[in-house]
Design an enzyme around this catalytic site. Structure first.
Site, PDB file in Angstrom:
ATOM      1  N   VAL A   1       8.858   0.118 -12.020  1.00 24.56           N
ATOM      2  CA  VAL A   1       8.907  -1.347 -12.074  1.00 24.56           C
ATOM      3  C   VAL A   1       9.362  -2.111 -13.258  1.00 24.56           C
ATOM      4  O   VAL A   1      10.027  -3.046 -13.591  1.00 24.56           O
ATOM      5  CB  VAL A   1       7.481  -1.938 -11.801  1.00 24.56           C
ATOM      6  CG1 VAL A   1       7.256  -3.547 -11.738  1.00 24.56           C
ATOM      7  CG2 VAL A   1       7.118  -1.586 -10.155  1.00 24.56           C
TER       8      VAL A   1
ATOM      9  N   LYS B   1       9.946   8.939 -23.571  1.00 25.64           N
ATOM     10  CA  LYS B   1      10.733   7.901 -22.756  1.00 25.64           C
ATOM     11  C   LYS B   1      11.492   6.839 -23.473  1.00 25.64           C
ATOM     12  O   LYS B   1      12.593   6.446 -23.074  1.00 25.64           O
ATOM     13  CB  LYS B   1       9.538   7.235 -21.921  1.00 25.64           C
ATOM     14  CG  LYS B   1      10.142   6.465 -20.722  1.00 25.64           C
ATOM     15  CD  LYS B   1       8.885   6.096 -19.681  1.00 25.64           C
ATOM     16  CE  LYS B   1       8.917   6.963 -18.530  1.00 25.64           C
ATOM     17  NZ  LYS B   1       8.104   6.170 -17.543  1.00 25.64           N
TER      18      LYS B   1
ATOM     19  N   THR C   1       0.134  -3.223  -9.301  1.00 21.23           N
ATOM     20  CA  THR C   1      -0.416  -3.788  -8.071  1.00 21.23           C
ATOM     21  C   THR C   1      -2.099  -3.494  -8.344  1.00 21.23           C
ATOM     22  O   THR C   1      -2.508  -2.338  -8.658  1.00 21.23           O
ATOM     23  CB  THR C   1       0.119  -2.649  -6.951  1.00 21.23           C
ATOM     24  OG1 THR C   1       1.395  -2.985  -6.847  1.00 21.23           O
ATOM     25  CG2 THR C   1      -1.008  -3.024  -5.592  1.00 21.23           C
TER      26      THR C   1
ATOM     27  N   LEU D   1       9.723  -4.681  -5.259  1.00 15.34           N
ATOM     28  CA  LEU D   1      11.012  -3.943  -5.007  1.00 15.34           C
ATOM     29  C   LEU D   1      10.592  -2.492  -4.268  1.00 15.34           C
ATOM     30  O   LEU D   1       9.498  -2.169  -4.000  1.00 15.34           O
ATOM     31  CB  LEU D   1      11.461  -3.731  -6.317  1.00 15.34           C
ATOM     32  CG  LEU D   1      10.802  -3.025  -7.155  1.00 15.34           C
ATOM     33  CD1 LEU D   1      10.375  -1.421  -6.977  1.00 15.34           C
ATOM     34  CD2 LEU D   1      11.083  -3.178  -8.768  1.00 15.34           C
TER      35      LEU D   1
ATOM     36  N   GLU E   1      11.901   1.119  -4.024  1.00 16.87           N
ATOM     37  CA  GLU E   1      12.848   2.247  -4.767  1.00 16.87           C
ATOM     38  C   GLU E   1      14.024   2.818  -3.936  1.00 16.87           C
ATOM     39  O   GLU E   1      13.836   2.703  -2.710  1.00 16.87           O
ATOM     40  CB  GLU E   1      11.911   3.540  -5.176  1.00 16.87           C
ATOM     41  CG  GLU E   1      10.971   3.329  -5.966  1.00 16.87           C
ATOM     42  CD  GLU E   1      10.094   4.398  -6.551  1.00 16.87           C
ATOM     43  OE1 GLU E   1      10.449   5.628  -6.296  1.00 16.87           O
ATOM     44  OE2 GLU E   1       8.778   4.210  -6.792  1.00 16.87           O
TER      45      GLU E   1
ATOM     46  N   PHE F   1      11.289  -1.555   9.530  1.00 14.70           N
ATOM     47  CA  PHE F   1       9.986  -0.652   9.536  1.00 14.70           C
ATOM     48  C   PHE F   1       9.695  -0.212  11.161  1.00 14.70           C
ATOM     49  O   PHE F   1       8.597   0.016  11.328  1.00 14.70           O
ATOM     50  CB  PHE F   1       8.994  -1.342   9.079  1.00 14.70           C
ATOM     51  CG  PHE F   1       9.228  -1.208   7.426  1.00 14.70           C
ATOM     52  CD1 PHE F   1      10.090  -1.781   6.665  1.00 14.70           C
ATOM     53  CD2 PHE F   1       8.254  -0.368   6.745  1.00 14.70           C
ATOM     54  CE1 PHE F   1      10.274  -1.619   5.529  1.00 14.70           C
ATOM     55  CE2 PHE F   1       8.642   0.018   5.626  1.00 14.70           C
ATOM     56  CZ  PHE F   1       9.483  -0.723   4.604  1.00 14.70           C
TER      57      PHE F   1
ATOM     58  N   GLY G   1       9.455   8.535  12.415  1.00 13.58           N
ATOM     59  CA  GLY G   1       9.835   9.783  11.712  1.00 13.58           C
ATOM     60  C   GLY G   1       8.493  10.540  11.184  1.00 13.58           C
ATOM     61  O   GLY G   1       7.530  10.375  12.081  1.00 13.58           O
TER      62      GLY G   1
ATOM     63  N   CYS H   1       3.595   4.023  -3.462  1.00 16.79           N
ATOM     64  CA  CYS H   1       2.902   2.719  -3.329  1.00 16.79           C
ATOM     65  C   CYS H   1       2.078   2.736  -1.914  1.00 16.79           C
ATOM     66  O   CYS H   1       0.843   2.386  -2.115  1.00 16.79           O
ATOM     67  CB  CYS H   1       3.884   1.593  -3.223  1.00 16.79           C
ATOM     68  SG  CYS H   1       4.542   1.100  -4.657  1.00 16.79           S
TER      69      CYS H   1
ATOM     70  N   LYS I   1      -1.150   4.852  -1.784  1.00 17.28           N
ATOM     71  CA  LYS I   1      -2.427   4.437  -2.793  1.00 17.28           C
ATOM     72  C   LYS I   1      -2.669   3.098  -2.344  1.00 17.28           C
ATOM     73  O   LYS I   1      -4.147   2.847  -2.632  1.00 17.28           O
ATOM     74  CB  LYS I   1      -1.983   4.653  -4.240  1.00 17.28           C
ATOM     75  CG  LYS I   1      -1.266   3.604  -4.870  1.00 17.28           C
ATOM     76  CD  LYS I   1      -1.122   3.549  -6.507  1.00 17.28           C
ATOM     77  CE  LYS I   1      -0.138   2.778  -6.985  1.00 17.28           C
ATOM     78  NZ  LYS I   1      -0.672   1.170  -6.924  1.00 17.28           N
TER      79      LYS I   1
HETATM   80  N1  LIG Z   1       7.333   2.087  -7.669  1.00 17.36           N
HETATM   81  C1  LIG Z   1       7.452   1.207  -6.982  1.00 17.36           C
HETATM   82  O1  LIG Z   1       8.249   1.017  -6.073  1.00 17.36           O
HETATM   83  C2  LIG Z   1       6.514  -0.057  -7.104  1.00 17.36           C
HETATM   84  C3  LIG Z   1       6.750  -1.148  -6.195  1.00 17.36           C
HETATM   85  C4  LIG Z   1       5.788  -2.324  -6.306  1.00 17.36           C
HETATM   86  C5  LIG Z   1       4.812  -2.171  -7.285  1.00 17.36           C
HETATM   87  N2  LIG Z   1       4.544  -1.135  -7.967  1.00 17.36           N
HETATM   88  C6  LIG Z   1       3.450  -1.229  -8.925  1.00 17.36           C
HETATM   89  O2  LIG Z   1       3.837  -1.154 -10.098  1.00 17.36           O
HETATM   90  C7  LIG Z   1       3.039  -0.618 -11.010  1.00 17.36           C
HETATM   91  C8  LIG Z   1       3.997   0.546 -11.870  1.00 17.36           C
HETATM   92  O3  LIG Z   1       4.374   1.293 -11.090  1.00 17.36           O
HETATM   93  P1  LIG Z   1       5.550   2.358 -11.400  1.00 17.36           P
HETATM   94  O4  LIG Z   1       5.896   2.913 -10.087  1.00 17.36           O
HETATM   95  O5  LIG Z   1       6.703   1.570 -12.141  1.00 17.36           O
HETATM   96  O6  LIG Z   1       4.697   3.232 -12.366  1.00 17.36           O
HETATM   97  P2  LIG Z   1       5.140   4.503 -13.217  1.00 17.36           P
HETATM   98  O7  LIG Z   1       4.185   5.483 -13.341  1.00 17.36           O
HETATM   99  O8  LIG Z   1       6.606   4.777 -12.841  1.00 17.36           O
HETATM  100  O9  LIG Z   1       5.173   3.663 -14.827  1.00 17.36           O
HETATM  101  C9  LIG Z   1       4.268   3.267 -15.550  1.00 17.36           C
HETATM  102  C10 LIG Z   1       4.489   3.407 -16.934  1.00 17.36           C
HETATM  103  O10 LIG Z   1       3.320   2.679 -17.705  1.00 17.36           O
HETATM  104  C11 LIG Z   1       3.356   3.536 -18.956  1.00 17.36           C
HETATM  105  N3  LIG Z   1       2.173   3.079 -19.560  1.00 17.36           N
HETATM  106  C12 LIG Z   1       0.839   3.745 -19.296  1.00 17.36           C
HETATM  107  N4  LIG Z   1      -0.080   3.122 -20.034  1.00 17.36           N
HETATM  108  C13 LIG Z   1       0.657   2.380 -20.923  1.00 17.36           C
HETATM  109  C14 LIG Z   1       0.230   1.462 -21.965  1.00 17.36           C
HETATM  110  N5  LIG Z   1      -0.820   1.295 -22.422  1.00 17.36           N
HETATM  111  N6  LIG Z   1       1.273   0.791 -22.681  1.00 17.36           N
HETATM  112  C15 LIG Z   1       2.591   0.711 -22.494  1.00 17.36           C
HETATM  113  N7  LIG Z   1       2.972   1.510 -21.439  1.00 17.36           N
HETATM  114  C16 LIG Z   1       1.942   2.376 -20.747  1.00 17.36           C
HETATM  115  C17 LIG Z   1       3.623   5.065 -18.512  1.00 17.36           C
HETATM  116  O11 LIG Z   1       3.891   5.667 -19.382  1.00 17.36           O
HETATM  117  C18 LIG Z   1       4.485   4.680 -17.489  1.00 17.36           C
HETATM  118  O12 LIG Z   1       5.997   4.933 -18.190  1.00 17.36           O
HETATM  119  C19 LIG Z   1       1.918   0.123 -10.082  1.00 17.36           C
HETATM  120  O13 LIG Z   1       0.576  -0.758 -10.122  1.00 17.36           O
HETATM  121  C20 LIG Z   1       2.534   0.104  -8.824  1.00 17.36           C
HETATM  122  O14 LIG Z   1       1.675   0.174  -7.800  1.00 17.36           O
HETATM  123  C21 LIG Z   1       5.147  -0.140  -7.976  1.00 17.36           C
END
Ligand SMILES: NC(=O)c1ccc[n+]([C@@H]2O[C@H](COP(=O)([O-])OP(=O)(O)OC[C@H]3O[C@@H](n4cnc5c(N)ncnc54)[C@H](O)[C@@H]3O)[C@@H](O)[C@H]2O)c1
Length: 436
Positions: A16, A40, A122, A147, A149, A245, A249, A256, A259
């Site tokens: 995100v 990273k 989230t 979004l 993935e 949707f 499958g 997401c 969890k």
């Molecule tokens: N991946 C998806 O498709 C998606 C879609 C919508 C919403 N979300 C939500 O968005 C959030 C992030 O998801 P994601 O998939 O990007 O997670 P991710 O695990 O890919 O990325 C999270 C990042 O945050 C970093 N981080 C942790 N603590 C930190 C801090 N104190 N300071 C700075 N960086 C820190 C981690 O090192 C990691 O790089 C979650 O709550 C998820 O539920 C994800």
């Protein structure tokens, strides 16, 4: 003279965060993004992407001058007023969302009335209210992310809607966030914080419900000789239902849905409310992942000593994300039945290697199918549709394919010499009048 755009800060540079940072840079904003992982930050600073996401590399290269990556919060706070929090919120053992990373970030932000916390992670409904109570003077806006993935860049740039939640006193902060999103053209849903938080959780829960629903319909179709593809087509044309949707499958996965569903069920449970429907949706999904094993048993009998090839491992195509992927349940189940599991994924091989103990990873689909007693299509990568299936059949010990995503054309597979079985798909009889 072109007006310079408002700088944007992003905290947490995962799926995100990186998409948010790159897309705001593409819109012309200077962006500074902070992550706690130095490796990273180092790769991103060199212009190397850390995730597989179509279109993202190009955005990073094209906007390199506007993008800064850092491990230092102070640098971010100096450079930007609007701060998007995009850290991970994984499940705890109880199913509640683990908010420790969110809390760690909040503690680092100054409540100076200047900086604005924009929550993209989230979080359970009620989180915003708790943060506002603890940190008066830190304007708070909920802006959940929708979004997907695999199409994340396009989803961000062309949103169906943008949800912006703010409570009394934070109107100016909310207007600033609305201003950032206005050029994207999606409908702006301006609401209160708790409703914004619930919109995100309810949207994911509803989408997962659609998937589990159509999977159960598919299972009944198998019993009565109907074809779930036809059923879903007929249902989806009803505008009240809609076509998306509704593809049967072997269940949903990813970072997401599993969890967020657990978190919503737990959130309701914590208030004393038993969310029955959601409980069933989760259970149906778990059972669905295992149905493949029964299907293989029906064809092969015991799986002891049988070689099973898994095609695709990522939780969906066009990503290397393995979080809660169906393959993580399926491979150990097959091994538990005594099968030898070989696998291929176009991009998730490296990520899968550490997670799938004892699974032999091959570097092409054909190499994985060589000598196999059966194949299971787990992830619907486009390249599998283009495979030379006649060649594949000739190389397998037994050309049997369980199509876990109803992705391939059964007729073609049968012509190529395969025994084919999908999920709730009628193969044996053609549907009169259906265009092939
Ligand atoms: N991946 C998806 O498709 C998606 C879609 C919508 C919403 N979300 C939500 O968005 C959030 C992030 O998801 P994601 O998939 O990007 O997670 P991710 O695990 O890919 O990325 C999270 C990042 O945050 C970093 N981080 C942790 N603590 C930190 C801090 N104190 N300071 C700075 N960086 C820190 C981690 O090192 C990691 O790089 C979650 O709550 C998820 O539920 C994800």
């Amino acid at each position: 003279m072109t007006q310079s755009r408002e700088p944007v800060g992003v905290i947490g540079v995962g799926w995100v965060g990186l998409v948010t940072a790159s897309c705001f840079a593409e819109l012309g904003h200077p962006v500074i993004a902070r992550d706690i992982l130095p490796e990273k930050v180092a790769s991103l600073s060199r212009g190397e992407t850390t995730i597989h996401e179509p279109g993202l590399d190009e955005l990073l290269v094209r906007n390199a001058e506007r993008l800064t990556f850092t491990t230092e919060m102070a640098e971010l706070l100096d450079a930007a007023r609007l701060l998007f929090v995009c850290v991970d919120t994984p499940p705890t053992r109880s199913g509640d969302a683990d908010l420790s990373r969110v809390r760690a970030v909040v503690e680092e932000l100054p409540a100076d009335g200047e900086h604005v916390l924009i929550m993209k992670s989230t979080v359970p409904a009620g989180t915003g209210e708790a943060i506002r109570r603890d940190r008066p003077g830190l304007p708070y806006v909920s802006c959940p992310e929708f979004l997907k993935e695999g199409t994340a860049v396009a989803d961000f740039m062309h949103p169906d809607r943008v949800v912006i939640g703010a409570d009394a006193g934070d109107e100016a902060a909310s207007d600033s966030v609305a201003g950032l999103y206005e050029p994207l053209g999606g409908e702006l849903v301006r609401t209160d914080v708790a409703s914004a938080e619930m919109i995100k959780l309810a949207s994911n829960a509803f989408l997962a419900t659609k998937i589990s629903f159509v999977n159960e319909i598919a299972n009944v179709c198998e019993e009565v000789g109907a074809d779930v593809g036809e059923v879903a087509r007929g249902m989806g044309l009803d505008q009240r239902i809609g076509p998306s949707f509704l593809r049967a499958g072997i269940g949903y996965g990813g970072s997401c849905f599993p969890k967020d569903l657990k978190a919503l069920k737990q959130l309701a449970g914590n208030t004393g409310y038993h969310f029955q429907l959601l409980t069933a949706v989760i259970e149906v999904n778990e059972l669905q992942k295992r149905r493949v094993v029964q299907k293989l048993n029906n064809h092969l009998g015991s799986l002891v000593g049988k070689r099973i090839a898994l095609l695709g491992l990522a939780f969906k195509p066009d990503t290397d994300d393995m979080r809660e992927a169906s393959s993580l349940v399926l491979a150990p189940r097959l091994q538990g039945e005594g099968a030898e599991v070989v696998a291929y994924d176009p991009v998730a091989g490296d990520a899968a290697r550490e997670l799938l103990e004892g699974v032999e990873l091959r570097d092409s689909a054909i190499a994985a199918l060589e000598g196999a007693d059966a194949a299971v299509l787990v992830t619907e990568w486009g390249e599998f549709a283009a495979l030379d299936w006649s060649d594949a059949a000739s190389r397998m010990a037994r050309p049997l394919l369980i199509d876990g995503r109803n992705f391939l054309d059964p007729k073609k597979l049968v012509e190529a010499g395969f025994e084919y079985e999908g999920i709730g798909r009628a193969v044996a009889h053609e549907v009169a009048g259906r265009p092939s």
